[in-house]
Design an enzyme around this catalytic site. Sequence first.
Site, PDB file in Angstrom:
ATOM      1  N   ASN A   1      31.413  46.302  39.943  1.00  0.00           N
ATOM      2  CA  ASN A   1      31.325  46.889  38.609  1.00  0.00           C
ATOM      3  C   ASN A   1      29.864  47.212  38.278  1.00  0.00           C
ATOM      4  O   ASN A   1      28.950  46.645  38.881  1.00  0.00           O
ATOM      5  CB  ASN A   1      31.892  45.916  37.574  1.00  0.00           C
TER       6      ASN A   1
ATOM      7  N   CYS B   1      39.994  48.327  42.278  1.00  0.00           N
ATOM      8  CA  CYS B   1      40.107  47.294  41.244  1.00  0.00           C
ATOM      9  C   CYS B   1      41.533  46.764  41.270  1.00  0.00           C
ATOM     10  O   CYS B   1      42.435  47.404  41.810  1.00  0.00           O
ATOM     11  CB  CYS B   1      39.770  47.902  39.882  1.00  0.00           C
ATOM     12  N   HIS B   2      41.767  45.582  40.672  1.00  0.00           N
ATOM     13  CA  HIS B   2      43.107  45.001  40.674  1.00  0.00           C
ATOM     14  C   HIS B   2      43.727  44.945  39.278  1.00  0.00           C
ATOM     15  O   HIS B   2      44.752  44.298  39.078  1.00  0.00           O
ATOM     16  CB  HIS B   2      43.087  43.592  41.283  1.00  0.00           C
TER      17      HIS B   2
ATOM     18  N   HIS C   1      39.626  50.197  34.038  1.00  0.00           N
ATOM     19  CA  HIS C   1      39.689  49.274  32.915  1.00  0.00           C
ATOM     20  C   HIS C   1      40.226  49.933  31.642  1.00  0.00           C
ATOM     21  O   HIS C   1      40.292  49.285  30.597  1.00  0.00           O
ATOM     22  CB  HIS C   1      38.337  48.602  32.640  1.00  0.00           C
TER      23      HIS C   1
ATOM     24  N   TYR D   1      35.852  47.762  24.762  1.00  0.00           N
ATOM     25  CA  TYR D   1      35.775  49.205  25.024  1.00  0.00           C
ATOM     26  C   TYR D   1      36.129  50.022  23.786  1.00  0.00           C
ATOM     27  O   TYR D   1      36.033  51.249  23.812  1.00  0.00           O
ATOM     28  CB  TYR D   1      36.739  49.611  26.142  1.00  0.00           C
TER      29      TYR D   1
END
Length: 488
Positions: free
Chosen positions: A149, A170-171, A201, A258
């Site tokens: 990241n 990414c998971h 994300h 975010y």
Amino acid sequence: MSFKIAIIGAGSVGFTKKLFTDILCVPEFKDIEFALTDVSEHNLGMIKAILDRIVEANGLPTRVTATTDRRKAIEGARYIISCVRVGGLEAYADDIRIPLKYGIDQCVGDTICAGGILYGQRNIPVILDFCKDIREVADTNAKFLNYANPMAMNTWAAIEYGKVDTVGLCHGVQHGAEQIAAVLGAKSPRELDYVCSGINHQTWFIDLRLNGRKIDKDELVAAFEAHPVYSQQEKLRIDVLKRFGVYSTESNGHLSEYLPWYRKRPDEITRWIDMSDWIHGETGGYLRYSTETRNWFETEYPQFLEAASKPIDVSKRSNEHASHILEALETNRVYRGHFNVKNDGVITNLPRDAIIESPGFVDRFGINMAAGITLPEACAATCMASINVQRMSVHAAISGDIDLLKLAVLHDPLVGAVSTPEEVWQMVDEMVVAQAQWLPQYAHAVPAAKERLSKSTVKTREWAGAARRNVRSIEELRAEKAALKQAV
């Protein structure tokens, strides 16, 4: 098959071990080479000992090398995997601490927001160094798999400026799908089919099917609100689901930072988070978790080494994308996953230059994205706010333009909801000065930043945040683990 995989940042011991064992679950991959590299000889020694123990215990011909010479590790590699955190926990602590002085309360701070943007500034010059080595000494058709990241910024820089074949991994999508399957009462996550798309994300489950039956918003809201655990841990995500009509992949704590709406005031933060685990919104939660994990591993290392003597259990292969991508590319066994790549029209209502995360299929021909996806307007609008910040952040990191960096931070949704322009300008000066050793592109700007800080009249405060917890000692962690074991 025989080829070489280089892992940069292999000192991320637990994650490197997971990638290693996942890859060795592929029968054709027994005779490959893993070249480990890290700036820490200490961590390299620990992980090499663990991987050597796994190789020995399973009677494998797999070769493991370790070196602090990154270029040597990359030389001849067909795949290069990055797990780096530039600046380590020392720089990360400033990503959380300094914004708190200006009222910005982050849970993770590694994607956007003030912490994520500065994290990108530290990473991108190093990512470009990786890319230079890949172009010059890796296999001609080498592929760069980035796990580090801020995912979108790192991948953006590697593709646009590093000129290397790159995919970001990414998971978050897998974890979100597991939650949805659980609340809908599925016996296995495999019963759930979905299209999940957006940016890293901030991906959105825009189509859900349980055993072929389409799941609508009302059914999903009811299922989450009825769940005894997720109804408390994911309050913010459920609220976004109600308003947007689709579920976000990202955890309660991550998603909260975010957006401009949920972490702008201390009383709002405590209303929307859950303190049962760091990931649900705790102030600086991931920093605390990472610090405790490092301390625990250092202390309990002999146990981790002993556990490496067990045979690899293929049934426990994880859902991390890396091993499945390599398997598809090398054997042509097709794999479907969600990948971070340059948009180029895959998502119709996001910019072509953005790094998106969306479904794709992998075979011998490479990663083939499913094109023509259109996000719901609210999802696209939220993604756009982050993309604009990411673009400015990448350009600032490349150019060393501190004014553009400040504009990127100013346009961050949460920063803009909390701080004034004067506060942002001073905060960025303070962060650049504090992290100067990891920001070579801003060396020319540091003296002027120090001068401005010496004359500043902007007030700050020493604030721990709305929901901060102290780092637990090894003794406390042992007691907690023992209590959990006894309860089971």
